[in-house]
Design an enzyme around this catalytic site. Structure first.
Site, short mmCIF file in Angstrom:
data_model
loop_
_atom_site.label_atom_id
_atom_site.label_comp_id
_atom_site.label_asym_id
_atom_site.label_seq_id
_atom_site.Cartn_x
_atom_site.Cartn_y
_atom_site.Cartn_z
N SER A 172 13.94 8.93 -5.24
CA SER A 172 14.73 9.36 -6.22
C SER A 172 15.97 8.96 -5.63
O SER A 172 17.49 8.84 -5.79
CB SER A 172 13.97 9.97 -6.94
OG SER A 172 12.59 9.81 -7.42
N SER A 224 12.33 10.66 -20.02
CA SER A 224 12.44 9.88 -18.24
C SER A 224 13.73 9.92 -17.35
O SER A 224 14.81 10.06 -18.41
CB SER A 224 12.03 8.61 -19.25
OG SER A 224 12.51 7.48 -18.15
N ASP A 266 4.56 10.79 -10.68
CA ASP A 266 4.25 10.17 -9.71
C ASP A 266 2.92 10.89 -8.55
O ASP A 266 2.33 9.83 -8.19
CB ASP A 266 4.88 9.66 -9.46
CG ASP A 266 6.08 9.07 -9.48
OD1 ASP A 266 6.05 8.13 -10.71
OD2 ASP A 266 7.52 8.74 -9.18
N ARG A 274 0.78 3.48 -4.99
CA ARG A 274 0.48 5.30 -5.50
C ARG A 274 -1.09 4.98 -4.82
O ARG A 274 -1.55 6.12 -5.13
CB ARG A 274 1.23 5.97 -6.65
CG ARG A 274 1.93 5.92 -6.11
CD ARG A 274 3.22 7.33 -6.47
NE ARG A 274 4.73 6.91 -6.85
CZ ARG A 274 5.23 7.43 -5.26
NH1 ARG A 274 5.28 7.93 -4.72
NH2 ARG A 274 7.13 7.35 -5.82
#
Ligand code: S3P
Length: 427
Positions: free
Chosen positions: A22, A166, A314, A386
């Site tokens: 990110s 978000s 995540d 992931r």
């Protein structure tokens, strides 16, 4: 490529997680529209972030790659130029959604697309507020899906309440706010990751914040700077869980980001009974970093729901691996966002866990996992990095080997994952 992971008799060693995904995306985007040079140390050289670099180059930003750093020659807020061709965000939701925010502010035309997975993911969540700010954006199904075409410019600031928690939507609107007339405020009922807010301040923008809101004023300019990207907590989480759930494990994670909007998984693991110790080492580039020590032991089931979900969104795939070997039941609720990630992660986890002998019930927005033992078998990654890495960790904790089909996708966020895994088994 398939990957076979065999049960590990013990896990030991040190992990230096790769740069935060990110933060790496944001570092490239903000340095591109700043004035002067920005050196990004510890940049994540993974497929998703490389896609962001390519897009920014196509918009006219000179970016040099050096061994462990990136040198971005910022063109200033008004220096981007129209790309000659379609921009490709690949598999990366962050690239597409955040860039939409920047492009909404540009007085030119852009078309953006992505791979099959990204073209299935909802883009209306950024299109709606950016249209409200004055951008003209079109896409498939009335702007729900990419490819998207953007005619930017002449934006006005808005006061926008996020309908879904978000960070990508919040960031897109904040970035568009840099180009708007008047200030832009975003309100969120559940806090999501705040890397954009933090980094905007580092680049000299005026950002004010409360617990559930953030306001940005359009700056005259952003200033090139030096950014040190910390290790990615989300990548570290695979090894944190591996160590916490293994009966004979002692693992140290070094130089890892500890931003509290990202580390909800640590709280959950502690509630599960994991032995986890965090040593903070202060801040780099406005982000807290430190070390994490993990020792293996028995875990118990837990409830994962509510305000915590965005802070561990995540990490749910890998927390499900912990839940599968814990004693008792783990219930995950309010995690419907997982259905619109790189894959439908709730379905992918449920299918994979069942294939390895775990009892699991799929809920519309969650999962109920009954702890047991992995008996080994074959699972599919659904092309999702992931999911692939989570089931690789299941292999370490299993009675028999686990074969994960289609693991090339791991390069999306953690190109050195297999080597790191190997090193823990052998040291
Ligand atoms: C990200 C935000 C989260 C996360 C994604 C990266 C970001 O997505 O799942 O992996 O960099 O802002 P949402 O904002 O869609 O929740």
């Amino acid at each position: 490529m398939d990957l076979v992971v065999t049960p590990a008799p013990r896990l030991r060693g040190r992990i230096f997680p790769p740069g935060d995904k990110s933060i790496s995306h944001r570092a490239v985007m903000l340095s591109a529209i700043a004035e002067g040079e920005t050196v990004v140390e510890g940049f994540l050289w993974a497929a998703d972030c490389i896609q962001t670099v390519r897009c920014m180059r196509r918009l006219g930003v000179p970016i040099e790659e050096e061994a462990h750093r990136l040198v971005v020659h910022g063109v200033g807020l008004r220096g981007l130029r129209e790309a000659e061709d379609v921009l490709d965000a690949g598999n990366s939701g962050t690239t597409m959604r955040l860039l939409c925010g920047i492009l909404a502010g540009q007085p030119f035309y852009t078309v953006m697309t992505g791979d099959a997975s990204l073209r299935r993911r909802p883009m209306d969540r950024v299109v709606v507020p950016l249209r409200e700010m004055g951008a003209r954006i079109e896409g498939r199904m009335g702007g729900k899906y990419a490819p998207l075409s953007i005619h930017g410019g002449n934006l006005r600031g808005i006061d926008y309440s996020l309908p879904v928690p978000s960070a990508q939507v919040k960031s897109a609107v904040l970035l568009a706010g840099l180009y708007a007339e008047g200030s832009t405020t975003i309100r969120e009922s559940i806090p999501s990751r705040d890397h954009t807010e933090r980094m905007l301040t580092v680049f000299g923008a005026e950002v004010s914040r409360g617990t559930q809101w953030v306001t940005v004023k359009p700056p005259e300019r952003l200033y090139g700077t030096k950014i040190q990207v910390p290790g990615d907590f989300s990548s570290a989480a695979f090894f944190i869980v591996a160590a916490a759930a293994h009966p004979r494990a002692e693992v140290v994670i070094q130089n890892v980001g500890l931003n509290p909007t990202r580390t909800g998984a640590l709280e959950v693991l502690r509630e599960m009974g994991a032995q986890v110790e965090v040593i903070p080492h202060g801040e780099v580039g406005g982000e807290p970093v430190g070390e994490i020590f993990v020792r293996g032991g028995p875990l118990r089931g837990v409830r994962i729901e509510g305000d915590r979900i965005p802070r561990l969104i995540d990490e749910i795939p890998i927390l499900c691996i912990a839940a599968a070997v814990a004693e008792g039941e783990t219930v995950i609720e309010g995690a419907g966002e997982l259905r619109v990630k790189e894959s439908d992660r709730l379905a992918a986890i449920a299918i994979g866990l069942r294939a390895l002998g775990i009892t699991v019930e799929e809920l519309p927005e969650g999962l109920v996992i009954r702890g047991g033992r992995f008996r080994g078998g074959r699972v599919h990654s659904f092309g999702d990095h992931r999911i692939a890495m989570a089931f690789a960790i299941a292999g370490l904790l299993s009675e028999e080997p686990v074969m994960i089909e289609e693991t090339d996708c791991i390069v999306i966020s953690f190109p050195g994952f297999k080597e790191a895994l190997q090193q823990l088994i052998l040291s």
